[in-house]
Each structure stands twice: as C-alpha cells, then as structure tokens.
Design a protein around this motif. Structure first.
Motif, PDB file in Angstrom:
ATOM      1  N   VAL A 120       3.858   0.239   7.335  1.00 31.19           N
ATOM      2  CA  VAL A 120       3.455   1.867   7.325  1.00 31.19           C
ATOM      3  C   VAL A 120       4.397   2.524   6.663  1.00 31.19           C
ATOM      4  O   VAL A 120       4.393   3.236   5.567  1.00 31.19           O
ATOM      5  CB  VAL A 120       3.108   2.150   8.744  1.00 31.19           C
ATOM      6  CG1 VAL A 120       3.064   3.748   8.757  1.00 31.19           C
ATOM      7  CG2 VAL A 120       1.837   1.527   9.067  1.00 31.19           C
ATOM      8  N   THR A 168      -2.927   5.706   6.258  1.00 35.07           N
ATOM      9  CA  THR A 168      -4.572   5.063   6.108  1.00 35.07           C
ATOM     10  C   THR A 168      -5.175   6.101   5.282  1.00 35.07           C
ATOM     11  O   THR A 168      -6.296   5.771   4.441  1.00 35.07           O
ATOM     12  CB  THR A 168      -4.921   5.223   7.864  1.00 35.07           C
ATOM     13  OG1 THR A 168      -4.229   4.322   8.435  1.00 35.07           O
ATOM     14  CG2 THR A 168      -6.419   4.597   7.918  1.00 35.07           C
ATOM     15  N   TRP A 221      -7.411   5.219   2.122  1.00 32.49           N
ATOM     16  CA  TRP A 221      -8.553   4.807   2.492  1.00 32.49           C
ATOM     17  C   TRP A 221      -9.587   4.246   1.875  1.00 32.49           C
ATOM     18  O   TRP A 221     -10.444   3.233   1.941  1.00 32.49           O
ATOM     19  CB  TRP A 221      -9.353   6.181   3.309  1.00 32.49           C
ATOM     20  CG  TRP A 221     -10.514   5.743   4.061  1.00 32.49           C
ATOM     21  CD1 TRP A 221     -11.913   6.158   3.595  1.00 32.49           C
ATOM     22  CD2 TRP A 221     -10.750   4.976   5.047  1.00 32.49           C
ATOM     23  NE1 TRP A 221     -12.926   5.737   4.347  1.00 32.49           N
ATOM     24  CE2 TRP A 221     -11.986   5.137   5.390  1.00 32.49           C
ATOM     25  CE3 TRP A 221      -9.951   4.330   6.079  1.00 32.49           C
ATOM     26  CZ2 TRP A 221     -12.486   4.188   6.616  1.00 32.49           C
ATOM     27  CZ3 TRP A 221     -10.214   3.466   7.055  1.00 32.49           C
ATOM     28  CH2 TRP A 221     -11.849   3.557   7.224  1.00 32.49           C
ATOM     29  N   GLY A 242      -7.351   0.059   3.120  1.00 35.80           N
ATOM     30  CA  GLY A 242      -7.319   1.131   3.937  1.00 35.80           C
ATOM     31  C   GLY A 242      -7.472   0.348   5.409  1.00 35.80           C
ATOM     32  O   GLY A 242      -7.539   1.045   6.435  1.00 35.80           O
ATOM     33  N   ARG A 243      -8.682  -0.450   5.412  1.00 38.01           N
ATOM     34  CA  ARG A 243      -9.204  -1.023   6.714  1.00 38.01           C
ATOM     35  C   ARG A 243      -7.924  -1.741   7.206  1.00 38.01           C
ATOM     36  O   ARG A 243      -7.831  -1.678   8.455  1.00 38.01           O
ATOM     37  CB  ARG A 243     -10.355  -1.952   6.696  1.00 38.01           C
ATOM     38  CG  ARG A 243     -11.485  -1.305   5.719  1.00 38.01           C
ATOM     39  CD  ARG A 243     -11.987  -0.185   6.592  1.00 38.01           C
ATOM     40  NE  ARG A 243     -13.156   0.339   5.999  1.00 38.01           N
ATOM     41  CZ  ARG A 243     -13.175   0.987   4.946  1.00 38.01           C
ATOM     42  NH1 ARG A 243     -12.296   1.670   4.333  1.00 38.01           N
ATOM     43  NH2 ARG A 243     -14.327   1.618   4.556  1.00 38.01           N
ATOM     44  N   TYR A 259      -4.468  -0.881   7.202  1.00 36.04           N
ATOM     45  CA  TYR A 259      -3.678   0.453   7.545  1.00 36.04           C
ATOM     46  C   TYR A 259      -4.522   1.041   8.920  1.00 36.04           C
ATOM     47  O   TYR A 259      -3.909   1.516   9.751  1.00 36.04           O
ATOM     48  CB  TYR A 259      -3.563   1.474   6.718  1.00 36.04           C
ATOM     49  CG  TYR A 259      -2.451   1.001   5.542  1.00 36.04           C
ATOM     50  CD1 TYR A 259      -1.283   0.565   6.159  1.00 36.04           C
ATOM     51  CD2 TYR A 259      -2.791   0.729   4.385  1.00 36.04           C
ATOM     52  CE1 TYR A 259      -0.302   0.003   5.155  1.00 36.04           C
ATOM     53  CE2 TYR A 259      -1.575   0.238   3.340  1.00 36.04           C
ATOM     54  CZ  TYR A 259      -0.508  -0.024   3.959  1.00 36.04           C
ATOM     55  OH  TYR A 259       0.416  -0.387   3.052  1.00 36.04           O
ATOM     56  N   LEU A 260      -5.957   0.882   8.895  1.00 37.85           N
ATOM     57  CA  LEU A 260      -6.588   1.329  10.120  1.00 37.85           C
ATOM     58  C   LEU A 260      -6.408   0.732  11.346  1.00 37.85           C
ATOM     59  O   LEU A 260      -6.138   1.166  12.576  1.00 37.85           O
ATOM     60  CB  LEU A 260      -8.146   1.574   9.850  1.00 37.85           C
ATOM     61  CG  LEU A 260      -8.897   2.001  11.034  1.00 37.85           C
ATOM     62  CD1 LEU A 260      -8.638   3.295  11.338  1.00 37.85           C
ATOM     63  CD2 LEU A 260     -10.438   1.895  10.519  1.00 37.85           C
ATOM     64  N   THR A 268      -2.993   1.512  12.632  1.00 39.17           N
ATOM     65  CA  THR A 268      -3.081   2.905  13.157  1.00 39.17           C
ATOM     66  C   THR A 268      -3.678   2.865  14.802  1.00 39.17           C
ATOM     67  O   THR A 268      -2.837   3.242  15.561  1.00 39.17           O
ATOM     68  CB  THR A 268      -3.874   3.906  12.488  1.00 39.17           C
ATOM     69  OG1 THR A 268      -3.415   3.810  11.196  1.00 39.17           O
ATOM     70  CG2 THR A 268      -3.862   5.164  13.085  1.00 39.17           C
TER      71      THR A 268
END
Length: 598
Positions: free
Chosen positions: A45, A376, A380, A385-386, A388-389, A392
């Motif tokens: 991150v 994220t 995205w 993106g997913r 990093y989701l 998160t």
C-alpha cells in the motif's frame, strides 16, 4: 531510513511488552501475523502511496485529489483529527516510556518515582527545544537509530543464546500453547483475532513517505516525475519493514520465553521496557543503563519527529483552507498549543504506556486504512484494484477491532475531529471576507479593453449571464444606465464571474476579455465571487491609477439566507460582501473602489 526509524524502530521500547499483555503466550504467533500484514499489506500500500505522492504529502493529499470539493475537504479534516491523535499520542507515549526506562534503572533513586512529573518535564523540554528552534538532523537520527539497533541486536542475540542454553524454556512454552489450543489452525486463528492489539508495530510507514523530499533520486528526475526518488523511497520502506520484522519476531519470542508473566504487569519491572529488562538481567546493569539511555534518547527523538510532523501538517492544510488563523502558520504558537495538549493527555492517562496504546493504535490504523482506501480508489480500474480492496478490508477490520477493544482511542480522535471541524468552520466564517485572491492576471485582450477606456474612467457592470447574446447585453446595458444614471457616452465593461470550487479558500484570478457584438466583456472563474470582484477592482486601481466603479443590482431574497449561501457556496448578495472585502483590505475610504447598488 533513520529518520523513519526514529518513529518506527523506537516502538521496540514498548512493543514486546504490549504484545505479551495483549496476546499472552501467543505473543510470538500474533507478532508473526503482524509481520505478515506489514510485509504483504502495509508495504504494498505505501509503495503505491510513495509513487502517487512523491513530495511527501502521503495519503491525505491523495484523498483530497480523489474526492472533490467539500467532500474531500471534510474527509481531510477527519483524517487530520486521526493524524493529530497519532502524532500527539506518539509524543506522550514516547515520553511516558522514556520515563519508565528512567525510573526502572537501578541507579535512579526512588525519590524520583513520580512518572507523571518526569513525563511532564520531558514534554516541557521538548517544547522548549522547538520554541528555541529545531531542525531535523539526519546525522542525529543516524546516531540514535544505529546505536539503538546495535544494542537491540546484542540483546536479541544474547536472548536467543539463553534460550539455546535453556531449551526447557522453549519446551515449556510449546507445551503450554498446545495445552491451551487444540490445533495449530486454532492458534493462528486466535492470533489473527488478537493481532489488532499489536498494531503499534505497524507505525512508521507514514513517516517513511513524509521524508520523501529528503530522498536522493536520479540525475534526470523532475518535480513532476521523480522516478529515482520514488524507487529509492520504496527501497527505504522495504528495508525498514524487513529490519523491523526481524526485531519484532525475535523480541517477542525471547521476551515471552525469558520473562515471567507477572513482570509484564503494570508497575512491574518489564512493563513498557521488556527488552531493557533482559538487558539488565543478562548483560548487567552497566550495559542495561547504556540500553536505557539509548532508549530514552530515541524515544525522546521520536516525540521530536512527531512534533515536527505536527508543525508541518497543520500549516500545510488548515490555513490554506481558510480554516485556521494566519498565526497557525507560525511555529511557536503551535508549539505552545501542542505542548498544552500533550500535558492534558499525560494527566488524563497518568503517563501510563499501556493505557495510551489503544489511542495510538487508533490513529495509526485509521491513517493506514485511509491510505489503503486511497490506493484502492486510484487503482480501482486496474487488475490490482480487487487485491488492494482485500488489503483495505484487512486494515478496516484491524481498525474496527482495535476501536471496539480499546474505545479510548476513538474518543480522543473524536475530540480532535470535533475540535478541528468546529474551529475550522469558525475560522472560515471569520476569514470569509479576506481578499483571498493572491494574484490577478489579465489576458492580452482584457488588458487592451481596460486601456481603451481608462482615460474616461473604469466602470464595471456586474452581470450574471444567461444566453450571452448581443441582445442580452443590450438590455442589461439599458437597465444599468437607467438604474445608475450613467450617460450614454460613459464607456462600460461587463464583468462575469462564474462559480469555481467553493471549498477552495485562496486562488489566482485569470481574467479573459471577450467581444460580444459591440460590448466588452471580462470573464473569470473564482471560488468566491465577491472576493474575485474586489480583487479585480483593486488590480485595476493599481494598474490604471484611477478609482474604478462597480455597479450592481439589489438581490431579491432573505439576506440571512444569502449570507449562509455565500459562506457555503461562495456566492450570495454580492454587492455588500464585495464592499466589505474592500473595506477590510483598504483602510482609507478615499482609496477604495466605489460600489454602486441600484
């Protein structure tokens, strides 16, 4: 890396003790989960944060850019509340732990056993240094951090050697763990549930991004594309994360196996200073005292780096937003305010390291969660993106679990958020009628229009456009000349100010000149329409040497409603506000541009 380590590595002073109090015999496994989160979640991150904010602004500026207008400003204010929690508790927690190292040293007389008083003295010394003037020195950080890591390395090696000489300590621990938990999967599951209590070990990544302006890049780096600086900062974060991971796992292992459980309790020898306890026990009081001194210095310097962070953070955001008085840009008044706050926090928690852990973790985790959210959002639409989701969600879970377990953190953060929001709104209201435009720039055509009429006087007709046809301007001119008794021979220029981002406080004004039929029209865009008009009038006064006149029509409606509309949206009953901005800016009424309303 050492500037980052002043904050990050100094947590070794209290992290092993907090880990044991939180997870008990599972402390090494819970610490292992913490290390996995550090390397597999936090590090990716913040590598992204470094790439997207190469000037050290961090995740706050990313969210400010991703969330427009008031939405972004409001979110930034909330984040500042958690950032203040993080930095302030870093100062008070570090001072309290430095006090613990002082009082538990065998050479310190028992007469000094007043932790609150000594902590307040350390905080006062910190404030005095900043009032006199403080500059972060890389070589001081290098000296403190390198000495501290070497001493911790010695304690770690000696501790592992003691475990090797007394294998029964490991066997007893293993047997106790398997007797308490039926399977390794249950151990890992419970460790994952418990690891949010150890979240202090994640601190330091925000500091790692904040020092980016000091990181050397490549020869071809530019301010817009500092590829080398970004790459080297990412190396810095990886190196610091790996070093800290080794020390976290090792320190948790030896302190759990070699220190009696009761020694970790409040008021006992290992509370808040587990590694110092082992240094005195296995290497003697002289080496232990050297370790205590090193811990005291790095903990104090961690407080200094946090104070420096506060002094950089508040002036960077609040005064430019119009949400703090101009004196908030000065160092000394802010130092006094922050020292008073640290006094209050110290008295509230009675200089207790363990009691402040939850509040510190709340600030750290919320900032890291916000960084994960920003990364994220920025990625995205990419394949990552997913992923990093999921990262998160790990931070969100950790943050919520910490808040539920130790709600004092969210209480303190809520106090800071409420204080920031209220003072920000009050300051914004008080400062609303400042000029707020720092430069005015006229296009070539606009400058030509002013020069054409300046000999006969500058008369500006404020106009809210509709279809912008020649007929519309003909009608407006007839109405204005009738309302204000202007002769047909007196030249006029229409001024149209369109509404910009009302959440911005200061801005530059770029004025363009347009010809619509036979009419001259100036057009510009600004967050606050009355302030833009006032700034343009003052600019015309200074460049032409003549007092300009501006003509307005009365606005129909409730004046209170228009005042609130102006504060929130930057527009309202334009004429009286424009006049008030000019009154505040120009003391002599004879030198002010004239405002006519009819």
């Amino acid at each position: 890396m050492c500037l980052t380590g002043v904050d990050y590595f100094s947590t070794l002073g209290y992290q092993p003790g907090i880990a044991f109090l939180a997870a008990g015999i599972l402390s090494p496994l819970a610490t292992l989960v913490l290390v996995l989160v550090t390397l597999l979640v936090a590090l990716p991150v913040y590598r992204q944060v470094a790439a997207r904010s190469p000037n050290g602004q961090g995740s706050i500026v990313m969210l400010e850019q991703l969330l427009p207008r008031w939405k972004g400003k409001t979110f930034v204010l909330c984040l500042l509340g958690f950032a203040l929690t993080d930095f302030v508790i870093t100062i008070t927690l570090s001072a309290a732990d430095a006090t613990a190292h002082i009082l538990e040293n065998p050479y310190v007389p028992k007469a000094f056993d007043h932790p609150v008083g000594i902590t307040l003295l350390l905080l006062s010394a910190l404030g005095a240094v900043f009032l006199k003037g403080f500059r972060e020195a890389v070589w001081i950080a290098l000296l403190f951090v390198s000495t501290y890591l070497v001493l911790n390395g010695i304690v770690l090696v000696v501790g592992l050697y003691e475990v090797y000489l007394h294998p029964e300590s490991f066997l007893n621990w293993r047997n106790t763990v398997f007797a308490s938990y039926s399977s390794p999967w249950m151990m890992l599951g419970v460790s994952f549930i418990l690891f949010p209590r150890l979240a202090l070990g994640l601190s330091g990544f925000e500091t790692g991004v904040a020092v980016m302006p000091l990181v050397r890049g490549d020869f071809g780096d530019t301010s817009l594309d500092p590829v080398g600086r970004i790459r080297n900062t990412q190396k810095l974060l990886l190196t610091a994360g790996l070093i800290m991971s080794v020390f976290l796992i090792g320190s948790s292992f030896i302190t759990t196996l070699l220190i009696p459980a009761e020694a970790f309790a409040e008021g006992h020898e290992a509370n808040g200073r587990a590694l110092a306890y082992l240094a005195h026990k296995y290497l003697g009081d002289k080496f232990g005292t050297l370790y205590d001194l090193s811990s005291i210095f790095i903990l104090w310097f961690a407080g200094a780096s946090a104070m420096a962070g506060l002094l950089n953070l508040v002036p960077r955001y609040l005064p430019p937003y119009g949400m703090a008085p101009e004196w908030a840009k000065a160092r000394r008044p802010l130092v006094i305010v922050f020292v008073m706050i640290t006094f209050a926090i110290t008295l509230l928690f009675q200089a207790d390291v363990d009691a402040q852990g939850g509040a510190y973790a709340t600030g750290v985790l919320f900032l890291m969660s916000s960084a994960a959210v920003a990364v994220t959002m920025a990625n995205w639409r990419t394949p990552l993106g997913r992923i990093y989701l999921l990262m998160t969600l790990v931070f969100v879970y950790t943050t919520i679990a910490n808040m539920v377990e130790r709600p004092e953190g969210i209480k303190i953060a809520s106090f800071f958020i409420a204080a920031i929001v209220l003072t920000s709104l009050l300051s914004r209201i008080i400062r609303a009628t400042e000029l707020r435009i720092h430069t005015v720039e006229l296009s070539e055509n606009a400058q030509k229009m002013i020069e054409e009429i300046s000999d006969q006087g500058v008369r500006i007709i404020a106009h809210r456009p509709d279809k912008r046809t020649p007929e519309e301007y003909d009608k407006k001119e007839r109405q204005a000349r009738e309302d204000h008794s202007l002769d047909s021979g007196e030249p006029i220029i229409f001024l149209e100010v369109s509404q910009g981002d009302a959440s911005e406080f200061r801005d530059s004004l770029i004025v363009k000149g347009m010809n619509v039929g036979r009419h001259r029209v100036l057009r510009c865009k600004s967050p606050a329409i009355p302030n833009a008009i006032a700034a343009l009038l003052l600019h015309l006064r200074d460049t032409t040497g003549k007092i300009p006149h501006a003509y307005f029509g009365w606005t129909e409606g409730n004046p209170i409603t228009y005042v609130l509309k102006y504060l929130a949206l930057g527009e309202g009953d334009t004429a009286p506000v424009t006049r008030e901005v000019l009154r505040r800016r120009v003391a002599n009424p004879l030198e002010r541009p004239r405002i006519h309303v009819g």
